[in-house]
Design an enzyme around this catalytic site. Structure first.
Site, mmCIF file in Angstrom:
data_model
loop_
_atom_site.group_PDB
_atom_site.id
_atom_site.type_symbol
_atom_site.label_atom_id
_atom_site.label_comp_id
_atom_site.label_asym_id
_atom_site.label_seq_id
_atom_site.Cartn_x
_atom_site.Cartn_y
_atom_site.Cartn_z
ATOM 1 N N ASP A 189 44.512 47.346 39.627
ATOM 2 C CA ASP A 189 45.291 46.153 39.904
ATOM 3 C C ASP A 189 45.392 46.036 41.434
ATOM 4 O OD1 ASP A 189 46.788 43.883 39.734
ATOM 5 O OD2 ASP A 189 48.197 44.670 38.263
HETATM 6 C C1 BGC Z 1 48.512 41.331 39.006
HETATM 7 C C2 BGC Z 1 47.295 41.242 38.122
HETATM 8 C C3 BGC Z 1 46.329 40.240 38.697
HETATM 9 C C4 BGC Z 1 45.985 40.660 40.118
HETATM 10 C C5 BGC Z 1 44.983 39.757 40.798
HETATM 11 C C6 BGC Z 1 48.158 41.565 40.461
HETATM 12 O O1 BGC Z 1 49.246 41.524 41.316
HETATM 13 O O2 BGC Z 1 49.346 42.365 38.519
HETATM 14 O O3 BGC Z 1 47.663 40.909 36.806
HETATM 15 O O4 BGC Z 1 45.187 40.148 37.887
HETATM 16 O O5 BGC Z 1 47.159 40.669 40.900
HETATM 17 O O6 BGC Z 1 45.535 38.574 41.227
#
Ligand code: BGC
Length: 731
Positions: free
Chosen positions: A289
């Site tokens: 993530d």
């Molecule tokens: C979120 C994810 C997301 C990623 C990309 C993160 O902060 O937890 O779910 O896919 O950002 O934007």
């Protein structure tokens, strides 16, 4: 160690193959994917490999939580971009850089958060789950994939199959509710919808199951927080939807922010390697993530970037999203022999495999088509409208105030959501544009044209204490035959980093609802939110209440069709509405308690406001006898069950039958009941339909223990449908 790594590199390097005099195998579309991968890998320098496991962000950053992230110039060697532009020309320019300016011409994999639609925005996943329409969820993902791919996006960070445990956690809006099986079924539909049957097709997009794993257990509903999850709950609740998604062929998985018993998910070898790959045979790749590798330092398991990198990569995390820790740390770790280069090779292999499977080497560019061809095509809007209408859950309908009766000649449409476009899209609105959205006011005006006049004003804001418009709203209400109040949450009150301590609407909204109801006019509340809401402050004062979630581009039309009766509500809650936040956590599939009737709060009723599976219709359905073909079965056999449901009302409707199984006595305490199957069917007024479920003991009666080993134990089981229960024996 360093010598060994070099020796391995040379050995692999000598395995470079050419299919003809000057075309390397990796460029040969006819060669098997694995040969192409090996051939390309063998040609890559360490720097090229390191760049493949790196993802940067580029373009307009839409994630409000990550806006500070500095934009970096695209390297032609970059493995992946978190790509945020709808311009196909821009995309082609970036891709051309990779193809033409890098030594090996490896295309960039472009990812984006397409959570419930790209430009055509569908209801939030929680709403979709309440529709119980697996096929339509699949279709919505298919459309999202087409719109995305035509804009240069290959990869979505969806579906989220984190099983909801606490409505205060804003991300319950992004998942499919509180049941593991429902999350799994919807997750599979999403994976198949995005990916289709062939990832190389020009309208297919790679899916990403997230967040692996346990993120929804965030303590107290606080986001990015510590989680407490027992091994039993991990196997019983959190993992099953991921397993279903992996078995359905999900191309990628995203590691979560939380920890499991002190091991952060992004450095967790047990989950990312032992479970995901060794047990489930996952052959895709795992992406972190956002900043999750770097965050291993904040989580207290890495002293510096190098340690974070080492822990994450060796645990099975292949691609580093945005924080650049892999790129900065890997060369040193490999040079000093701390990390064998084979570990990096394996991660690169997994990423290249997807690029080949997607046909990116053959078709790196996208056709530059006008928006009208790419987006919001009539069939996309139709699916958005149908799915939105099916997602809405009628929670109260006193004296059948809905659907709107013929004698209603004027409707007062009030509240902050009445003429609001942006908040109807919900969190994670992809590349949604507010101007595309049909407001509730527009939907009602079109639907009731020539039948009823719609008069409207907001009357009150989402929050604050401005009562200056109350009087005008009251006057409109008094002049009308029906009052429809459009209330709820702004779109950024749910989603990521949007936890709320209270589930109630702000006081001003509750007060406004009560004031309008007290005009004595029949009053309907439409509740738009990304989570269950505490409705105690107004529920008893209004005649009807409907959860419309955040319904997306066609939300206003969907609402209008439900109010007019053109569509009969068929949504059922995929998440419990607790009475209030203090009742959290509350979910239906709790384990059996020692004293089921005691130990309750002294100062709060025990039952939730609306349970899982709840939802009203304009018609009534009666259930016949729950029949089993016999009452005993052996392992390896199947047991057929059926129930007849009759629509004994006056309008056609759709009914979803939920089939639960429980195992009252087992070697470990089992949940009180577990959803094992569901089916939605249309039943015309006056007709009956038979619903069937075939019990497969291995699949439906077995359970995992705390190590994930499945057990199937003989004994009595209970099958339950709509309050009817029958027992049977596994012998
Ligand atoms: C979120 C994810 C997301 C990623 C990309 C993160 O902060 O937890 O779910 O896919 O950002 O934007």
């Amino acid at each position: 160690m360093m010598k060994r790594a070099i020796a391995v590199s040379l050995l692999v390097g000598s395995a470079c193959l050419c299919s003809c005099a000057d075309q390397p195998v990796y460029r040969d579309p006819e060669a098997p994917v694995e040969r192409r991968v090996e051939d390309l890998l063998a040609r890559m320098t360490l720097e090229e490999k390191v760049m493949q496991v790196t993802q940067w962000t580029y373009g307009k950053n839409m994630n409000v939580n990550n806006v500070e992230q500095e934009m970096k110039a695209v390297s032609p060697m970059i493995g992946s971009l978190l790509y945020r532009s709808t311009s196909a020309a821009f995309y082609n320019q970036v891709q051309r850089k990779a193809i033409e300016e890098s030594r090996l011409g490896i295309p960039i994999l472009c990812g984006f958060d397409v959570i419930h639609g790209y430009r055509t925005i569908f209801p939030i996943p929680l709403g979709q789950a309440c529709a119980w329409d697996v096929e339509k969820t699949g279709e919505s993902c298919r459309i999202a994939a087409r719109e995305s791919r035509l804009s240069g996006v290959h990869w979505t960070f969806s579906p989220m199959v984190d099983v909801a445990r606490d409505a205060r956690w804003g991300r319950v809006s992004e998942g499919y509710g509180e049941d593991p099986y429902l999350n799994g079924v919807m997750g599979v539909a999403a994976v198949r919808g995005y990916q289709g049957d062939d990832l190389s097709k020009s309208d297919a997009m790679a899916a990403c199951l997230k967040h692996f794993v346990g993120y929804a257990y965030s303590e107290g509903g606080r986001d990015y927080h510590y989680t407490e999850i027992s091994p039993q709950s991990l196997w019983e609740t959190a993992l099953p939807p991921f397993e279903m998604g992996v078995k359905a062929g999900a191309a990628t998985v995203m590691s979560a922010f939380n920890d499991i018993s002190g091991i952060p998910a992004s450095a967790n070898r047990y989950t990312m390697t032992e479970i995901l790959r060794d047990r489930w045979g996952f052959d895709g790749f795992v992406v972190s993530d956002w900043n999750a590798v770097e965050q291993l330092k904040a989580q207290g398991v890495a002293a510096d970037d190098a340690e974070a990198c080492l822990k994450a990569l060796t645990a099975g995390l292949d691609m580093d999203m945005v924080d650049d820790v892999y790129r900065r740390s890997l060369p040193g770790l490999i040079a000093d022999g701390t990390l064998p280069e084979e570990v990096l090779d394996e991660a690169v292999r997994r990423i290249l495999r997807l690029k080949f499977r997607m046909g990116l080497f053959e078709h790196p560019y996208v056709e530059e088509l006008p928006d009208s061809v790419r987006y919001l095509r009539p069939e996309a809007r139709a699916v958005a409208r149908e799915l939105a209408a099916e997602s809405m859950v009628l929670l109260k309908n006193k004296e059948a105030v809905l659907p709107v009766r013929g004698e209603v000649k004027r409707i007062a449409l009030l509240g902050p959501m009445a003429d609001n476009r942006v908040d109807l899209m919900g969190s994670w609105w992809g590349q949604g544009v507010a101007d595309d959205v049909v407001t509730i006011l527009e939907g009602l005006r079109a639907e009731f044209a020539g039948k009823a006049e719609i008069v409207s004003c907001a009357g009150c804001g989402f929050d604050g204490d401005d009562r200056s418009q109350f009087a005008r709203a009251r006057a409109l209400a008094r002049q009308s035959d029906l009052v429809v109040l459009c209330m709820g949450e702004k779109r950024n009150w749910s989603g990521e980093n949007a936890s709320r301590a209270s589930l109630a609407l702000p006081a001003i909204q509750e007060e406004f609802i009560r004031e309008m109801a007290r005009t004595g006019r029949p009053t309907v509340v439409l509740l738009s939110s990304g989570r269950p809401v505490d409705v105690r402050g107004f529920e008893s004062e209004v005649d009807a209440l409907m959860a419309i979630w955040q319904p997306g581009t066609e939300g206003g039309n969907a609402v209008a069709q439900l109010l007019s009766g053109k569509v009969n509500p068929s949504g059922r809650l995929a998440i419990t509405f607790p009475l209030c936040a203090e009742q959290q956590p509350v979910y239906y599939n709790r384990r059996q308690a020692a004293r089921p009737r005691s130990g309750r709060y002294q100062n709060l009723p025990h039952d939730p406001m609306y349970p899982f599976g709840y939802g009203l219709s304009y018609t009534t359905f009666s259930y016949g006898t729950l029949r089993l073909e016999r009452t005993t079965l052996h392992r390896g056999e199947r047991l057929a069950a059926e129930i007849e449901v009759t629509n004994d009302g006056t309008c056609d409707g759709k009914e979803t039958v939920l089939w639960y199984v429980s195992d009252p006595v087992a070697s470990i305490s089992r949940p009180m009941r577990e959803l094992r199957h569901f089916e939605k069917q249309s039943i015309p007024a006056g007709e009956s339909r038979v619903f069937r479920f075939e019990i497969d003991p291995e699949r439906d009666l077995s359970f995992p223990d705390a190590t994930g080993e499945r057990h199937l134990e003989n004994g009595t089981f209970v099958l339950e449908v709509n309050g009817r229960r029958v027992e049977f024996e596994l012998i």
